[in-house]
Design an enzyme around this catalytic site. Structure first.
Site, PDB file in Angstrom:
ATOM      1  N   MET A 164      46.610  36.815  38.716  1.00 56.37           N
ATOM      2  CA  MET A 164      45.542  35.844  38.957  1.00 56.37           C
ATOM      3  C   MET A 164      45.051  35.932  40.390  1.00 56.37           C
ATOM      4  O   MET A 164      45.844  35.878  41.326  1.00 56.37           O
ATOM      5  CB  MET A 164      46.063  34.432  38.643  1.00 56.37           C
ATOM      6  CG  MET A 164      45.071  33.323  38.925  1.00 56.37           C
ATOM      7  SD  MET A 164      43.616  33.457  37.826  1.00 56.37           S
ATOM      8  CE  MET A 164      42.362  32.777  38.907  1.00 56.37           C
ATOM      9  N   HIS A 209      42.499  45.367  40.684  1.00 55.86           N
ATOM     10  CA  HIS A 209      41.634  44.434  39.968  1.00 55.86           C
ATOM     11  C   HIS A 209      41.583  43.090  40.688  1.00 55.86           C
ATOM     12  O   HIS A 209      40.502  42.552  40.961  1.00 55.86           O
ATOM     13  CB  HIS A 209      42.178  44.276  38.539  1.00 55.86           C
ATOM     14  CG  HIS A 209      41.455  43.290  37.693  1.00 55.86           C
ATOM     15  ND1 HIS A 209      40.598  43.662  36.679  1.00 55.86           N
ATOM     16  CD2 HIS A 209      41.448  41.929  37.686  1.00 55.86           C
ATOM     17  CE1 HIS A 209      40.103  42.581  36.096  1.00 55.86           C
ATOM     18  NE2 HIS A 209      40.611  41.509  36.688  1.00 55.86           N
ATOM     19  N   GLU A 210      42.736  42.566  41.019  1.00 52.67           N
ATOM     20  CA  GLU A 210      42.750  41.244  41.658  1.00 52.67           C
ATOM     21  C   GLU A 210      42.147  41.313  43.059  1.00 52.67           C
ATOM     22  O   GLU A 210      41.424  40.405  43.477  1.00 52.67           O
ATOM     23  CB  GLU A 210      44.171  40.676  41.704  1.00 52.67           C
ATOM     24  CG  GLU A 210      44.892  40.604  40.350  1.00 52.67           C
ATOM     25  CD  GLU A 210      44.098  39.967  39.218  1.00 52.67           C
ATOM     26  OE1 GLU A 210      43.221  39.125  39.498  1.00 52.67           O
ATOM     27  OE2 GLU A 210      44.340  40.319  38.043  1.00 52.67           O
ATOM     28  N   GLU A 215      35.046  39.291  35.457  1.00 53.86           N
ATOM     29  CA  GLU A 215      36.098  40.146  34.900  1.00 53.86           C
ATOM     30  C   GLU A 215      35.636  41.574  34.639  1.00 53.86           C
ATOM     31  O   GLU A 215      36.384  42.519  34.861  1.00 53.86           O
ATOM     32  CB  GLU A 215      36.673  39.521  33.629  1.00 53.86           C
ATOM     33  CG  GLU A 215      37.381  38.181  33.880  1.00 53.86           C
ATOM     34  CD  GLU A 215      38.522  38.282  34.898  1.00 53.86           C
ATOM     35  OE1 GLU A 215      38.922  39.400  35.264  1.00 53.86           O
ATOM     36  OE2 GLU A 215      38.994  37.222  35.350  1.00 53.86           O
TER      37      GLU A 215
END
Ligand code: BES
Ligand code: ZN
Length: 859
Positions: A278, A312-313, A335
């Site tokens: 996250m 990605h994060e 996303e």
């Protein structure tokens, strides 16, 4: 539309939105978690702006008790009371008098629970080597669970600054989005840790973590200290995550042309975590497998997973955190973009991993859903919190990233980058919508981006492009039609603006063409007489290609002139056509035979994917023929590669060796491969470093596939005592690969008896539903324990677990029936899609397998 009977008539969409009359500017929050009783208490002072006179103030709160409310301005103070509306997840605050417009200071005292559902402010536990249990308190707020920890305006557009103080035991680490500003002793032997004020940001990005965490030394990334946090004992697993974290943070600052928006970056490995990771600004939380890894023993795929997730994060720190979607219907902006950027960063980091080629598998996974009638458009209406939860699917991530890649390749990488940078600068610290991105890209590229992209973002599905040779022999005819696995009458009339990249060989040589197909059909003139043509050059198009039979023969005769992603496309388009009933199964077998000399990992994965599907669909009596075909195809490829790593070979080659061995030993039931794999496992068990890291996953799968009770017990023990998160995961999911019913029954029990963390149990259950030896028993187990599972597992995992039903080809009516009476909270359209995929498999079976039981078109 649907209206509610209320004082203000509101549409169904609006009932979930807080009134716009009051907005937060700044929160000062003080929280004190109690790790023994699993509770917390807190107080907050929120600087708010009231825009019109109001009788009450509404904000979100869930599973909280509110003890005190007051509102003040200068010396003026109003005391208030709170009423909780559980259904709408909010608190309604009312005061002695009407609240006049202007700036006010709202003070609330509240209490809550540290739940065990892996959302909101929750507890996570782990055992130390001495067997003692330790408790952590941590947060997961996306999409709409900040309201479980603090009363707040829990909507992405209600950006504010935050200043947090945590009161915790002296021996505990306290981590939040920003660096610690001050730390001082507090009552009862505790300490009070105050963090610096955050940037203006959305509530879903707030985070705080408390526990006996340890941190690595920081590395300096252009002025930003970057650390990895872990529970004691896992220090040796932090180096890799920190390295890829530093690389990608730097990469993104350069790509976006904007410096990192936080004051430090912590990457935190949490023992219980619902998602993979996250993107809390400055305090990214991960499940352990996605951050902690031992480079010396992990497989390349496991290392790639860590690189992917960390990148990605990190990408979100700008795209998502600095600039945020206006509302959850735009979650794809976050996303899809982070997924796209993750590929770019990993590709830059390890070019020889050919990350854009392996992305072909993700694109294929998106198409497998997007070819259904029950698919949805990428941008899709979101009203309720569970609608928001239902958006985190393959269409948002993988289709979204695919169409961005397609656009990037069409516009050119640098034009695209400039548009992105412009978009971020225009909207920093604010919110944006899809159209804002197209505006920025149009300004930088001077191309009609919006017109083209609207067809991909607002329409469900994608096209199949049919290709034929023109009658003059010097042109090709192209046409588009929606690709659907099951065609319903009158449906599927959509058209797209399809950027076509084409490579053609004529008697004048090889030429490349770029064409935007905006209508049903087009013709492309070629410089000479056509020999062969490849549509979707570079493989970044989000469409399937169907060649006329002469053109298919031409392109498969020219495989040596295609790149791996192009060969991958030829195989996977053929397979998709077979599943959709556009081509017979024997076309796939004939195609696979042409790839005997294939050396690329991902092309092989496309071929093996077809066989894995068949393995699920065929009846027992057909299995021997299938197995023989797998052996016939794969044995020469493995022989070419050999069992021993070759000096200097690429990592992809050793991974391919693992894939081929794994497929031969399981789907192929090759007794020699199985015996050799067992020998290697014995060797590995005595000396783990003695077997190539990329062979180990395959060997473990084969040992499970052929495993005895003793093997099962050993794997279960290894799962429980694993040294790395990757080993733990391998041995856990291998339990679902055994074949003996009594062992598989034990694995079923493990999904509910506390032996497996709830972050993993739903996925173990899914695997069991996909094991052809026990799938129907697993299905019965799931139905019987449905309520227990729904109560125990994180909400977002339930729709994913249900993906297992796609393999229940002999009980399709029962599966349909079950979901008519059992609704899934964050199911979105996902459950409907699983059910349609099952219908696709049943139709495939009836068409291809049932009529030809003797041979499946196999020679
Ligand atoms: N924002 C998500 C995490 C998330 C997912 C929160 C669903 C709430 C609901 C995060 O950026 C993410 O996408 N994580 C992925 C991993 C990523 C590498 C695809 C995940 O958790 O699977
Ligand atoms: Zn993400």
């Amino acid at each position: 539309m649907h209206y509610y009977d209320s004082a203000n008539v509101q549409t169904s969409a609006e009932v979930y939105r807080l009134p716009a009359s009051v907005k937060p500017q700044h929160y000062e929050i003080r929280l004190e978690p109690d790790l023994k009783n699993f509770t917390f208490s807190g107080e907050e002072t929120v600087a708010i702006e009231v825009y019109e006179p109001v009788n009450e103030i509404q904000l979100n709160a869930l599973e909280l008790t509110i003890d005190e409310v007051s509102l003040s301005r200068d010396s003026h103070k109003l005391s208030g009371k709170a009423e909780l509306d559980e259904v709408n997840e909010r608190a309604i605050l009312s005061f002695d008098t009407k609240v006049e417009p202007g700036r006010w200071s709202l003070r609330i005292k509240f209490r809550g629970i540290l739940n065990d559902k892996l959302h909101g402010f929750y507890r996570s536990q782990y055992k130390d080597p001495a067997g003692q249990t330790h408790t952590i308190a941590t947060t997961q707020f996306e999409a709409t669970d900040a309201r479980r920890a603090i009363p707040c305006w829990d909507e992405p557009a209600a950006k504010a600054t935050f200043k947090l103080t945590l009161v915790v035991d002296q021996n505990l680490a306290a981590i939040s989005n920003t660096a610690i500003e001050s730390e001082k002793p507090a009552a009862n032997g505790k300490k009070e840790v105050t963090f610096r004020q955050t940037i203006r940001m959305s509530t879903y990005l707030l985070a705080f973590v408390v526990g006996e965490f340890k941190a690595t030394d920081p590395v300096d990334v252009a002025g930003t200290p970057l650390r990895v946090w872990y529970v004691p004992g896992k220090e040796a697993l932090t180096r890799y995550g920190q390295e890829v974290g530093a690389f990608s943070l730097n990469f993104f600052a350069n790509y976006y042309g904007i410096k990192y928006p936080g004051d430090k970056l912590d990457l935190i490995a949490i023992p219980d975590f619902a998602a993979g990771a996250m993107e809390n600004l400055g305090a990214i939380t991960f499940r352990e497998t996605a951050l902690l890894v031992d480079e010396k023993t992990a497989s390349r795929a496991e290392l790639e997973r860590v690189a992917d997730v960390v990148s990605h994060e990190n990408a979100h720190m700008w795209f998502g955190d600095l600039v945020t979607m206006q509302w959850w219907n735009g979650i794809w902006l976050n996303e899809a973009f982070a997924t796209f950027m993750e590929m770019l960063a990993v590709d830059a980091w390890k070019p020889h991993w050919e990350r854009w080629v392996s992305f072909g598998l993700s694109r294929g996974a998106a198409m497998a859903v997007d070819g259904l009638n029950s698919t949805r458009s990428i941008e899709y209406p979101v009203h309720s919190p569970s609608d928001a939860g239902g958006m985190f699917d393959v269409l948002t991530y993988e289709k979204g990233a695919s169409v961005l890649r397609m656009l990037e390749q069409y516009l050119g990488a640098e034009e695209f980058r400039k548009g992105i940078s412009r978009y971020l600068r225009e909207h920093e610290y604010g919110n944006a919508e899809t159209g804002d991105l197209w505006d920025a890209l149009e300004e930088s590229s001077h191309q009609p981006v919006r017109r083209m992209m609207d067809t991909w973002i607002f329409q469900p599905g994608f096209p199949i492009i049919s290709v034929e040779k023109g009658s003059d022999g010097r042109s090709i005819k192209l046409s588009q039609k929606r690709f659907l696995y099951l065609r319903e009458p009158g449906k599927g009339t959509e058209q797209w603006h399809v950027p076509l990249m084409i490579k053609a060989a004529t008697d004048k040589g090889v030429s490349e063409h770029k064409l935007l197909l905006t209508s049903a059909e087009a013709a492309l003139q070629l410089p000479g007489n056509l020999k062969w043509v490849l549509v979707n050059q570079g493989g970044s198009g989000f469409y399937r290609v169907r060649y006329s039979s002469d053109l298919l023969a031409g392109v498969t005769a020219a495989l040596d002139q295609l790149s791996p992603i192009e060969r991958f496309g030829v195989v996977s388009d053929t397979w998709a056509a077979v599943v959709a009933g556009l081509a017979p199964l024997k076309e796939f077998f004939a195609m696979a035979a042409k790839f005997r000399n294939e050396t690329d990992l991902n092309v092989w994965r496309a071929i093996l994917g077809g066989f894995a599907y068949l393995d699920t669909v065929v009846d027992e009596q057909h299995r021997p023929a299938m197995q023989a075909e797998v052996r016939r195809l794969l044995t020469p490829a493995l022989e070419r590669l050999g069992w021993e790593p070759k000096p200097g070979e690429s990592e992809l080659q050793s991974q391919l060796r693992g894939s081929l061995i794994g497929a031969l030993g399981t789907q192929g039931e090759d007794p020699q491969v199985q015996a050799r794999a067992r020998e290697l496992y014995a060797k590995y068990r005595n000396a783990p470093g003695s077997v190539d890291n990329n062979l180990v996953p395959a060997i473990i799968a084969i040992v499970a596939h052929t495993g005895s009770e003793a093997d099962y017990k050993e794997f279960k023990e290894k799962f429980k005592t694993a040294r790395t998160p990757q080993d733990e995961q391998r041995y856990l999911y291998a339990l679902a690969d055994f074949r003996r019913p009594e062992l598989l029954r034990d694995a079923m029990q493990m999904t509910l008896n506390g032996e497996v963390r709830t972050q993993n149990a739903p996925y173990l259950m899914m695997e069991l539903m996909m094991n052809t030896e026990c799938r129907y028993e697993a299905w019965a187990f799931l139905k019987q324990n449905w309520d227990k599972m729904a109560a125990a597992y994180p909400e977002n995992a339930i729709p994913r677990m249900c993906g297992g039903v796609t393999s229940l080809v002999d009980q399709q009516p029962d599966v349909d029936q079950f979901f008519k009476t059992h609704k899934v909270k964050q199911g979105g359209k996902t459950i409907e899609q699983h059910l349609e995929r099952l219908r696709v498999a049943v139709a495939f079976k009836q068409r291809e397998i049932a009529p030809a039981p003797a041979d499946l078109g196999l020679k």
